[in-house]
Structures are given as C-alpha cells and as structure tokens.
Motif scaffolding. Structure first.
Motif, PDB file in Angstrom:
ATOM      1  N   ASN A  71       0.824  -1.199   0.000  1.00 47.62           N
ATOM      2  CA  ASN A  71       0.000   0.000   0.000  1.00 47.62           C
ATOM      3  C   ASN A  71       0.864   1.257   0.000  1.00 47.62           C
ATOM      4  O   ASN A  71       1.813   1.371   0.772  1.00 47.62           O
ATOM      5  CB  ASN A  71      -0.912  -0.015   1.235  1.00 47.62           C
ATOM      6  N   ASN A  72       0.558   2.174  -0.893  1.00 54.58           N
ATOM      7  CA  ASN A  72       1.259   3.455  -1.020  1.00 54.58           C
ATOM      8  C   ASN A  72       2.736   3.323  -1.389  1.00 54.58           C
ATOM      9  O   ASN A  72       3.532   4.230  -1.118  1.00 54.58           O
ATOM     10  CB  ASN A  72       1.123   4.294   0.264  1.00 54.58           C
ATOM     11  N   ALA A  73       3.117   2.229  -2.006  1.00 55.17           N
ATOM     12  CA  ALA A  73       4.517   2.053  -2.413  1.00 55.17           C
ATOM     13  C   ALA A  73       4.895   3.086  -3.471  1.00 55.17           C
ATOM     14  O   ALA A  73       4.118   3.373  -4.394  1.00 55.17           O
ATOM     15  CB  ALA A  73       4.727   0.652  -2.969  1.00 55.17           C
ATOM     16  N   THR A  74       6.092   3.645  -3.327  1.00 60.33           N
ATOM     17  CA  THR A  74       6.616   4.557  -4.336  1.00 60.33           C
ATOM     18  C   THR A  74       7.785   3.935  -5.090  1.00 60.33           C
ATOM     19  O   THR A  74       8.048   4.290  -6.246  1.00 60.33           O
ATOM     20  CB  THR A  74       7.076   5.876  -3.701  1.00 60.33           C
ATOM     21  N   THR A  75       8.502   3.016  -4.443  1.00 58.48           N
ATOM     22  CA  THR A  75       9.600   2.305  -5.098  1.00 58.48           C
ATOM     23  C   THR A  75       9.441   0.810  -4.846  1.00 58.48           C
ATOM     24  O   THR A  75       8.658   0.388  -3.987  1.00 58.48           O
ATOM     25  CB  THR A  75      10.974   2.769  -4.565  1.00 58.48           C
ATOM     26  N   LEU A  76      10.204   0.034  -5.599  1.00 54.27           N
ATOM     27  CA  LEU A  76      10.176  -1.421  -5.464  1.00 54.27           C
ATOM     28  C   LEU A  76      11.580  -1.920  -5.179  1.00 54.27           C
ATOM     29  O   LEU A  76      12.525  -1.608  -5.914  1.00 54.27           O
ATOM     30  CB  LEU A  76       9.650  -2.056  -6.750  1.00 54.27           C
ATOM     31  N   ALA A  77      11.716  -2.724  -4.113  1.00 49.13           N
ATOM     32  CA  ALA A  77      13.009  -3.282  -3.747  1.00 49.13           C
ATOM     33  C   ALA A  77      13.253  -4.583  -4.512  1.00 49.13           C
ATOM     34  O   ALA A  77      12.330  -5.182  -5.076  1.00 49.13           O
ATOM     35  CB  ALA A  77      13.064  -3.550  -2.241  1.00 49.13           C
ATOM     36  N   SER A  78      14.503  -5.035  -4.504  1.00 46.83           N
ATOM     37  CA  SER A  78      14.832  -6.286  -5.202  1.00 46.83           C
ATOM     38  C   SER A  78      14.047  -7.457  -4.643  1.00 46.83           C
ATOM     39  O   SER A  78      13.678  -8.379  -5.383  1.00 46.83           O
ATOM     40  CB  SER A  78      16.334  -6.559  -5.089  1.00 46.83           C
ATOM     41  N   THR A  79      13.765  -7.429  -3.338  1.00 46.86           N
ATOM     42  CA  THR A  79      13.031  -8.527  -2.704  1.00 46.86           C
ATOM     43  C   THR A  79      11.545  -8.522  -3.051  1.00 46.86           C
ATOM     44  O   THR A  79      10.834  -9.474  -2.722  1.00 46.86           O
ATOM     45  CB  THR A  79      13.197  -8.467  -1.181  1.00 46.86           C
ATOM     46  N   ASP A  80      11.071  -7.463  -3.700  1.00 49.33           N
ATOM     47  CA  ASP A  80       9.659  -7.401  -4.098  1.00 49.33           C
ATOM     48  C   ASP A  80       9.383  -8.185  -5.385  1.00 49.33           C
ATOM     49  O   ASP A  80       8.230  -8.355  -5.766  1.00 49.33           O
ATOM     50  CB  ASP A  80       9.223  -5.940  -4.308  1.00 49.33           C
ATOM     51  N   VAL A  81      10.443  -8.636  -6.047  1.00 51.71           N
ATOM     52  CA  VAL A  81      10.298  -9.344  -7.322  1.00 51.71           C
ATOM     53  C   VAL A  81      10.696 -10.805  -7.140  1.00 51.71           C
ATOM     54  O   VAL A  81      11.800 -11.101  -6.670  1.00 51.71           O
ATOM     55  CB  VAL A  81      11.159  -8.693  -8.421  1.00 51.71           C
ATOM     56  N   VAL A  82       9.798 -11.719  -7.493  1.00 50.57           N
ATOM     57  CA  VAL A  82      10.056 -13.153  -7.399  1.00 50.57           C
ATOM     58  C   VAL A  82       9.945 -13.756  -8.789  1.00 50.57           C
ATOM     59  O   VAL A  82       8.944 -13.581  -9.480  1.00 50.57           O
ATOM     60  CB  VAL A  82       9.050 -13.847  -6.448  1.00 50.57           C
ATOM     61  N   ARG A  83      10.973 -14.481  -9.191  1.00 50.46           N
ATOM     62  CA  ARG A  83      11.005 -15.066 -10.529  1.00 50.46           C
ATOM     63  C   ARG A  83       9.925 -16.132 -10.682  1.00 50.46           C
ATOM     64  O   ARG A  83       9.701 -16.944  -9.793  1.00 50.46           O
ATOM     65  CB  ARG A  83      12.376 -15.694 -10.784  1.00 50.46           C
ATOM     66  N   ARG A  84       9.261 -16.140 -11.828  1.00 50.18           N
ATOM     67  CA  ARG A  84       8.250 -17.137 -12.134  1.00 50.18           C
ATOM     68  C   ARG A  84       8.556 -17.901 -13.426  1.00 50.18           C
ATOM     69  O   ARG A  84       7.867 -18.864 -13.741  1.00 50.18           O
ATOM     70  CB  ARG A  84       6.880 -16.463 -12.266  1.00 50.18           C
ATOM     71  N   CYS A  85       9.560 -17.473 -14.180  1.00 55.56           N
ATOM     72  CA  CYS A  85       9.792 -18.096 -15.487  1.00 55.56           C
ATOM     73  C   CYS A  85      10.721 -19.296 -15.371  1.00 55.56           C
ATOM     74  O   CYS A  85      11.527 -19.398 -14.454  1.00 55.56           O
ATOM     75  CB  CYS A  85      10.375 -17.080 -16.475  1.00 55.56           C
ATOM     76  N   TRP A  86      10.566 -20.217 -16.299  1.00 47.76           N
ATOM     77  CA  TRP A  86      11.470 -21.352 -16.439  1.00 47.76           C
ATOM     78  C   TRP A  86      12.369 -21.085 -17.641  1.00 47.76           C
ATOM     79  O   TRP A  86      12.122 -20.188 -18.444  1.00 47.76           O
ATOM     80  CB  TRP A  86      10.678 -22.645 -16.615  1.00 47.76           C
ATOM     81  N   TYR A  87      13.438 -21.877 -17.765  1.00 53.81           N
ATOM     82  CA  TYR A  87      14.452 -21.617 -18.791  1.00 53.81           C
ATOM     83  C   TYR A  87      14.700 -22.862 -19.629  1.00 53.81           C
ATOM     84  O   TYR A  87      14.390 -23.979 -19.216  1.00 53.81           O
ATOM     85  CB  TYR A  87      15.778 -21.195 -18.138  1.00 53.81           C
ATOM     86  N   LEU A  88      15.296 -22.655 -20.801  1.00 57.43           N
ATOM     87  CA  LEU A  88      15.753 -23.751 -21.642  1.00 57.43           C
ATOM     88  C   LEU A  88      17.262 -23.875 -21.509  1.00 57.43           C
ATOM     89  O   LEU A  88      17.994 -22.882 -21.624  1.00 57.43           O
ATOM     90  CB  LEU A  88      15.393 -23.513 -23.107  1.00 57.43           C
ATOM     91  N   GLY A  89      17.733 -25.103 -21.242  1.00 57.00           N
ATOM     92  CA  GLY A  89      19.161 -25.361 -21.224  1.00 57.00           C
ATOM     93  C   GLY A  89      19.721 -25.393 -22.637  1.00 57.00           C
ATOM     94  O   GLY A  89      18.995 -25.250 -23.632  1.00 57.00           O
ATOM     95  N   GLU A  90      21.024 -25.607 -22.745  1.00 59.83           N
ATOM     96  CA  GLU A  90      21.673 -25.603 -24.054  1.00 59.83           C
ATOM     97  C   GLU A  90      21.126 -26.687 -24.977  1.00 59.83           C
ATOM     98  O   GLU A  90      21.162 -26.551 -26.202  1.00 59.83           O
ATOM     99  CB  GLU A  90      23.183 -25.780 -23.871  1.00 59.83           C
TER     100      GLU A  90
END
Length: 269
Positions: A99-118
């Motif tokens: 509530n009332n956030a003006t900035t976002l810290a690194s801990t506010d972002v959680v990865r949801r994507c998966w990746y492809l290996g080589e």
C-alpha cells in the motif's frame, strides 16, 4: 530476467540480451534493458502484479506486459487463449506492491519463469514449474529431479537423493539411520535405541523423514527388537513425514533395546 532495485517510481527492469519462445513465437531484447511502471496502490492492502510475455494472436507479436492483481487476492492468473484470437501469456515474475509504495526493492520481485538449457531441456524450480502438459519433461534444478507430466500432474522419472537420514526425535540414538529416494521410491532403514521404555500400546515418534521423502499414504511395517524371542513392534511412516514405533497392546518395550526395521514406499510428488 525481471528485477527491481529501488529506483524509479514503482519500476521493474527487463534485462538486455534475453530471449524467449512463447507458443512457438520468438521474443528477444538485444539492445538495452528497459523498464515497466506499475500502477499505484492506494487500496490499503498489498497487491501482487504479474509481469508476463504476451503473445497477441491478432498479429502474433510478443511483448512484455504487466497484469495488475487485485489487492489482497494474491497473484493474478495468466490468460492462455488457444484459438486465433486473444492472448497467451508466459509468466516472468511476481511483483509485490505494498500500500502506497513509491519504489520497489529487489526482494519485491520473485522469478516465475522457467528456462531452456543448451540442449533444449526445460530447467525450473518449485516456484517456476511450467504448466503440466501430456509428455512434457522438465529438470528441477533445486531437487535434481527429472519430472514427467501426464497432463494434470508430475511424477519423478530419474532422481537420486543420495544417502539421507531421519531427524531423530529426543530420546533416540541410532546405530543405523539411512533414507534414500531414487526414481520416486524411498527406502528407509533404521537401527535405533530409546533411552526410556515404550509403554504397551503406545505410539512413539522416532523421527522425521527428509523433505521430499514422505509417502503417498501411511505405510505400516515391522521392527524387531533385541530379545531371545525376537519380538516385533509396528513401524510406520505417515504422509506428514513422521516415523513411529507402536508397541503392541499388552506388551511394552523396555529401555535400551535396539529396534531394527526398514520400509520401502512411493514418495509423494
């Protein structure tokens, strides 16, 4: 791929030199990273937004978009239209907007994507699993498991936990304490001694199985304790991961007796 660093007004940043495939359509950001600004939150509750790669089926373009969540309701779902119109969204990150956030810290972002290996293998963790699809195979990097989907869930097809052990409860010592999970099957072998007696009919917890080694249903077996007649007690592993000794009605187990037993069962996914 998506991060925040406390700069800008509710901004997240998409890194440069990243690429993705969304339902067979290629997206790439070669030049430089760019930012996305999240809407203000004055609701009084925390809101979770979802940053996605969105395939627009009207022109088959792919772009980074923000799906705004409902305050107090958790992360929103993706839209996954399969026809010739609408959107198909690949989740990249969840972003917490207090509530009332003006900035976002690194801990506010959680990865949801998966990746492809080589070699094209899907690489993921518990929080970044792709949706189940019949025949889909993934490798979970946090558990070292190959998982196969039947379309609704996942089962382990190749894994080896190595030698693990029970977390023993107070009052127990072990001459043998081994647990191993391999390809969805758990083998447990113990030779344990309790410092105090076990009353007749009592159930006493020996210890806790390691995470990922819980059975799909309560599994009973037998343990034998040192005596001239080779008497037995019940040994049981529960779906909550507890391992218990249950003395028979009318006969307890005196202290300092070694109890020797093993169980083999399928692990819950």
């Amino acid at each position: 791929m998506v991060y925040a660093n406390g700069t800008g007004t509710r901004q997240v940043f998409v890194r440069a030199s990243k690429s993705a495939v969304v339902e067979g359509y290629f997206w790439q950001n070669d030049a430089s990273e760019f930012s996305k600004t999240l809407a203000a939150n004055t609701s009084g509750s925390t809101r979770i937004d979802l940053v996605v790669l969105r395939l627009n089926r009207s022109d088959y373009s792919v772009s980074v978009q923000v799906v705004q969540g409902t305050p107090g309701a958790g992360a929103p779902a993706t839209t996954n239209a399969t026809g010739t119109s609408g959107w198909w969204e690949l989740p990249l990150a969840e972003v917490t907007v207090v509530n009332n956030a003006t900035t976002l810290a690194s801990t506010d972002v959680v990865r949801r994507c998966w990746y492809l290996g080589e070699d094209g293998m899907i690489l993921c963790k518990a929080a970044t699993m792709p949706p189940p699809s019949p025949g889909r195979v993934v490798f979970r990097t946090d558990t070292g498991q190959y998982l196969l989907s039947n379309g609704t869930g996942w089962s382990a097809t190749a894994e080896d936990s190595g030698l693990l052990s029970l977390s023993l409860s107070s009052g127990w010592t072990a001459a043998l304490n081994r647990v191993q999970r391999r390809n969805g099957t758990v083998v447990m072998a113990v030779n344990v001694t309790r410092s105090t007696s076990i009353p007749a009919g009592a159930s006493v917890k020996v210890g806790q199985l390691p995470a990922g080694c819980y059975p799909t249903f309560d599994v009973p077996g037998q343990a034998f304790y040192g005596s001239a007649s080779g008497e037995s007690v019940r040994l049981k592993a529960t779906t909550a991961g507890g391992v218990y000794i249950e003395a028979p009605l009318g006969r307890g187990v005196t202290d300092s007796r070694a109890l020797d037993g093993s169980l083999t069962f399928h692990a819950a996914s």
